[in-house]
Write a protein that holds these residues in place. Structure first.
Motif, PDB file in Angstrom:
ATOM      1  N   ALA A 114     -48.274  -8.043 -55.946  1.00 37.22           N
ATOM      2  CA  ALA A 114     -47.348  -9.122 -56.306  1.00 37.22           C
ATOM      3  C   ALA A 114     -47.243  -9.271 -57.813  1.00 37.22           C
ATOM      4  N   ARG A 115     -48.356  -9.141 -58.508  1.00 39.33           N
ATOM      5  CA  ARG A 115     -48.356  -9.270 -59.968  1.00 39.33           C
ATOM      6  C   ARG A 115     -47.518  -8.164 -60.611  1.00 39.33           C
ATOM      7  N   VAL A 116     -47.682  -6.947 -60.147  1.00 36.25           N
ATOM      8  CA  VAL A 116     -46.944  -5.827 -60.720  1.00 36.25           C
ATOM      9  C   VAL A 116     -45.441  -6.000 -60.491  1.00 36.25           C
ATOM     10  N   ARG A 117     -45.071  -6.499 -59.322  1.00 31.50           N
ATOM     11  CA  ARG A 117     -43.644  -6.768 -59.083  1.00 31.50           C
ATOM     12  C   ARG A 117     -43.129  -7.836 -60.052  1.00 31.50           C
ATOM     13  N   ALA A 118     -43.909  -8.873 -60.240  1.00 29.97           N
ATOM     14  CA  ALA A 118     -43.480  -9.979 -61.107  1.00 29.97           C
ATOM     15  C   ALA A 118     -43.428  -9.576 -62.570  1.00 29.97           C
ATOM     16  N   GLU A 119     -44.297  -8.643 -62.965  1.00 27.24           N
ATOM     17  CA  GLU A 119     -44.393  -8.238 -64.376  1.00 27.24           C
ATOM     18  C   GLU A 119     -43.621  -6.950 -64.664  1.00 27.24           C
ATOM     19  N   HIS A 120     -42.697  -6.598 -63.793  1.00 29.39           N
ATOM     20  CA  HIS A 120     -41.782  -5.476 -64.026  1.00 29.39           C
ATOM     21  C   HIS A 120     -42.506  -4.143 -64.176  1.00 29.39           C
ATOM     22  N   GLY A 121     -43.467  -3.893 -63.289  1.00 27.76           N
ATOM     23  CA  GLY A 121     -44.052  -2.566 -63.199  1.00 27.76           C
ATOM     24  C   GLY A 121     -45.413  -2.380 -63.825  1.00 27.76           C
ATOM     25  N   SER A 122     -46.010  -3.419 -64.374  1.00 22.94           N
ATOM     26  CA  SER A 122     -47.355  -3.288 -64.933  1.00 22.94           C
ATOM     27  C   SER A 122     -48.121  -4.583 -64.693  1.00 22.94           C
ATOM     28  N   VAL A 123     -49.433  -4.505 -64.802  1.00 20.82           N
ATOM     29  CA  VAL A 123     -50.255  -5.698 -64.589  1.00 20.82           C
ATOM     30  C   VAL A 123     -50.058  -6.680 -65.734  1.00 20.82           C
ATOM     31  N   TYR A 124     -50.015  -6.157 -66.951  1.00 22.32           N
ATOM     32  CA  TYR A 124     -49.726  -6.969 -68.139  1.00 22.32           C
ATOM     33  C   TYR A 124     -48.352  -6.565 -68.656  1.00 22.32           C
ATOM     34  N   ARG A 125     -47.422  -7.475 -68.631  1.00 24.35           N
ATOM     35  CA  ARG A 125     -46.030  -7.150 -68.953  1.00 24.35           C
ATOM     36  C   ARG A 125     -45.909  -6.477 -70.323  1.00 24.35           C
TER      37      ARG A 125
ATOM     38  N   ARG B 140     -38.925  -2.619 -80.896  1.00 18.15           N
ATOM     39  CA  ARG B 140     -38.799  -4.057 -81.159  1.00 18.15           C
ATOM     40  C   ARG B 140     -38.554  -4.819 -79.861  1.00 18.15           C
ATOM     41  N   ALA B 141     -37.701  -4.249 -78.986  1.00 12.34           N
ATOM     42  CA  ALA B 141     -37.416  -4.911 -77.713  1.00 12.34           C
ATOM     43  C   ALA B 141     -38.647  -4.910 -76.827  1.00 12.34           C
ATOM     44  N   ALA B 142     -39.397  -3.790 -76.819  1.00 12.50           N
ATOM     45  CA  ALA B 142     -40.612  -3.721 -76.003  1.00 12.50           C
ATOM     46  C   ALA B 142     -41.605  -4.770 -76.450  1.00 12.50           C
ATOM     47  N   ALA B 143     -41.794  -4.922 -77.755  1.00 13.54           N
ATOM     48  CA  ALA B 143     -42.744  -5.905 -78.262  1.00 13.54           C
ATOM     49  C   ALA B 143     -42.322  -7.319 -77.880  1.00 13.54           C
ATOM     50  N   ALA B 144     -41.013  -7.558 -77.878  1.00 12.71           N
ATOM     51  CA  ALA B 144     -40.524  -8.891 -77.552  1.00 12.71           C
ATOM     52  C   ALA B 144     -40.797  -9.251 -76.106  1.00 12.71           C
ATOM     53  N   HIS B 145     -40.889  -8.233 -75.225  1.00 13.64           N
ATOM     54  CA  HIS B 145     -41.107  -8.481 -73.814  1.00 13.64           C
ATOM     55  C   HIS B 145     -42.565  -8.313 -73.402  1.00 13.64           C
ATOM     56  N   ARG B 146     -43.448  -8.130 -74.344  1.00 13.63           N
ATOM     57  CA  ARG B 146     -44.868  -7.999 -74.032  1.00 13.63           C
ATOM     58  C   ARG B 146     -45.526  -9.357 -73.884  1.00 13.63           C
ATOM     59  N   GLY B 147     -46.521  -9.374 -72.988  1.00 12.04           N
ATOM     60  CA  GLY B 147     -47.363 -10.549 -72.894  1.00 12.04           C
ATOM     61  C   GLY B 147     -48.515 -10.438 -73.878  1.00 12.04           C
ATOM     62  N   PRO B 148     -49.530 -11.303 -73.760  1.00 10.48           N
ATOM     63  CA  PRO B 148     -50.689 -11.240 -74.650  1.00 10.48           C
ATOM     64  C   PRO B 148     -51.385  -9.883 -74.575  1.00 10.48           C
ATOM     65  N   HIS B 149     -51.987  -9.493 -75.693  1.00 12.63           N
ATOM     66  CA  HIS B 149     -52.656  -8.196 -75.785  1.00 12.63           C
ATOM     67  C   HIS B 149     -53.852  -8.141 -74.827  1.00 12.63           C
ATOM     68  N   PRO B 150     -53.865  -7.194 -73.887  1.00 15.21           N
ATOM     69  CA  PRO B 150     -55.032  -7.062 -73.003  1.00 15.21           C
ATOM     70  C   PRO B 150     -56.272  -6.638 -73.780  1.00 15.21           C
ATOM     71  N   LEU B 151     -57.422  -6.962 -73.239  1.00 13.27           N
ATOM     72  CA  LEU B 151     -58.695  -6.553 -73.831  1.00 13.27           C
ATOM     73  C   LEU B 151     -59.132  -5.269 -73.133  1.00 13.27           C
ATOM     74  N   TRP B 152     -58.817  -4.137 -73.758  1.00 14.66           N
ATOM     75  CA  TRP B 152     -59.045  -2.844 -73.119  1.00 14.66           C
ATOM     76  C   TRP B 152     -60.513  -2.598 -72.822  1.00 14.66           C
ATOM     77  N   ASN B 153     -61.416  -3.161 -73.634  1.00 12.89           N
ATOM     78  CA  ASN B 153     -62.851  -2.897 -73.467  1.00 12.89           C
ATOM     79  C   ASN B 153     -63.545  -3.850 -72.500  1.00 12.89           C
ATOM     80  N   ALA B 154     -62.817  -4.778 -71.896  1.00 13.16           N
ATOM     81  CA  ALA B 154     -63.448  -5.847 -71.122  1.00 13.16           C
ATOM     82  C   ALA B 154     -63.497  -5.515 -69.634  1.00 13.16           C
ATOM     83  N   HIS B 155     -64.715  -5.507 -69.085  1.00 16.70           N
ATOM     84  CA  HIS B 155     -64.935  -5.225 -67.661  1.00 16.70           C
ATOM     85  C   HIS B 155     -65.600  -6.426 -66.993  1.00 16.70           C
ATOM     86  N   ALA B 156     -64.950  -6.965 -65.962  1.00 19.87           N
ATOM     87  CA  ALA B 156     -65.468  -8.128 -65.239  1.00 19.87           C
ATOM     88  C   ALA B 156     -66.396  -7.662 -64.125  1.00 19.87           C
ATOM     89  N   HIS B 157     -67.692  -7.703 -64.411  1.00 23.17           N
ATOM     90  CA  HIS B 157     -68.707  -7.328 -63.434  1.00 23.17           C
ATOM     91  C   HIS B 157     -68.769  -8.399 -62.344  1.00 23.17           C
TER      92      HIS B 157
END
Length: 287
Positions: free
Chosen positions: A102-113, A29-46
């Motif tokens: 810088a993003r990983v530092r700001a997001e506490h260890g991951s690209v998407y918090r 429950r605590a992890a979910a509360a601290h999550r950001g928006p759901h990443p799009l796992w299938n999305a690749h920016a060519h």
């Protein structure tokens, strides 16, 4: 069936490239509360670097894979699609490595918090592969806590996984290393080879040289079977699948093709249309 097979592939990679950054355990429950928006796992920016704000536009659309083309010029790794458009201020560090750190530092260890799966940074080598990779390797080592690494065949996940594509000569120095902070982007010719997923976690290839269908009309049964055979073989070996050169003009044909790719278990949809793919994936159930 395709979704089950894809989950099996992710399980095979386990705590590896598609797995989790090692973060302190917290109640669900605590992890979910601290999550950001759901990443799009299938999305690749060519050709991500061609957007107005490289990296940040893709992250703003929640993409979990971005592609950067690099040229070795002197001792610098410059970003661009063609040598004629290179700018000495647009380096791999300035556009990707420093912002990601810088993003990983700001997001506490991951690209998407709160989301533990690493971001894929696909680095497409446009100059001679061996020398360019060796310079790339030196740069990646300057960020010891940012990148997934492989030491003696064992994967240690990081917030970002660098996968090297482009000039095939990069494979020689990569294969000789006992410790790497990058992984190799294979081709369909590597499917079923003895190379482990710890070296080749991704199989990519040109859609137009392997399939005739471009989303118009019915997907030929033989081609659908071929596609599903490719993904099944890759996933059984713990590898993920991507195709480039898929139709990318907005409309029913592109939607039909993307739908078939997902149904077959293709792991990354390739696009330059960030908003278009975001809308397409948001309209579908989360995998």
């Amino acid at each position: 069936m395709a979704l089950t097979t894809r989950r099996r592939a992710l399980t095979t990679l386990g705590a590896a490239l598609a797995g989790a950054v090692a973060l302190p355990a917290v109640p669900a429950r605590a992890a979910a509360a601290h999550r950001g928006p759901h990443p799009l796992w299938n999305a690749h920016a060519h050709n991500d670097y061609e957007h107005p704000h490289p990296l940040f536009d893709a992250l703003g659309h929640r993409f979990n894979s971005v592609e950067a083309d690099i040229f070795l010029v002197g001792d610098q790794l410059l970003i661009g699609h063609d040598s004629s458009e290179l700018d000495p201020t647009r380096t791999l560090e300035s556009l990707y490595l420093d912002p990601l750190a810088a993003r990983v530092r700001a997001e506490h260890g991951s690209v998407y918090r709160g989301w533990r799966r690493p971001l894929q940074l696909l680095i497409d080598i446009k100059t001679e592969g061996s020398s360019t990779y060796l310079e790339l390797d030196r740069r990646l080592r300057r960020y010891p806590h940012l990148f997934s690494r492989c030491a003696h065949g064992r994967i240690h996940p990081g917030p970002v996984t660098a996968v090297v594509s482009g000039d095939r000569a990069a494979r020689i120095p990569m294969a000789a290393q006992t410790e790497r902070r990058a992984f190799y982007d294979g081709r369909l010719t590597d499917l079923g080879s003895t190379a482990p997923a710890s070296f080749i976690p991704l199989i990519s290839d040109n859609w137009t040289t392997n399939f005739t269908w471009t989303g118009e009309g019915t997907f030929p049964g033989a081609e659908r079977q071929k596609l599903r055979g490719i993904t099944a073989a890759a996933h059984a070996h713990g590898q993920l699948v991507r195709f480039w050169a898929t139709p990318d003009a907005a409309g029913p044909a592109r939607d039909a093709l993307w739908t078939e790719l997902l149904a077959a278990g293709v792991d990354y949809l390739n696009t330059d249309d960030l908003a278009g793919l975001e809308a397409f994936l948001d309209a579908r159930p989360t995998a």
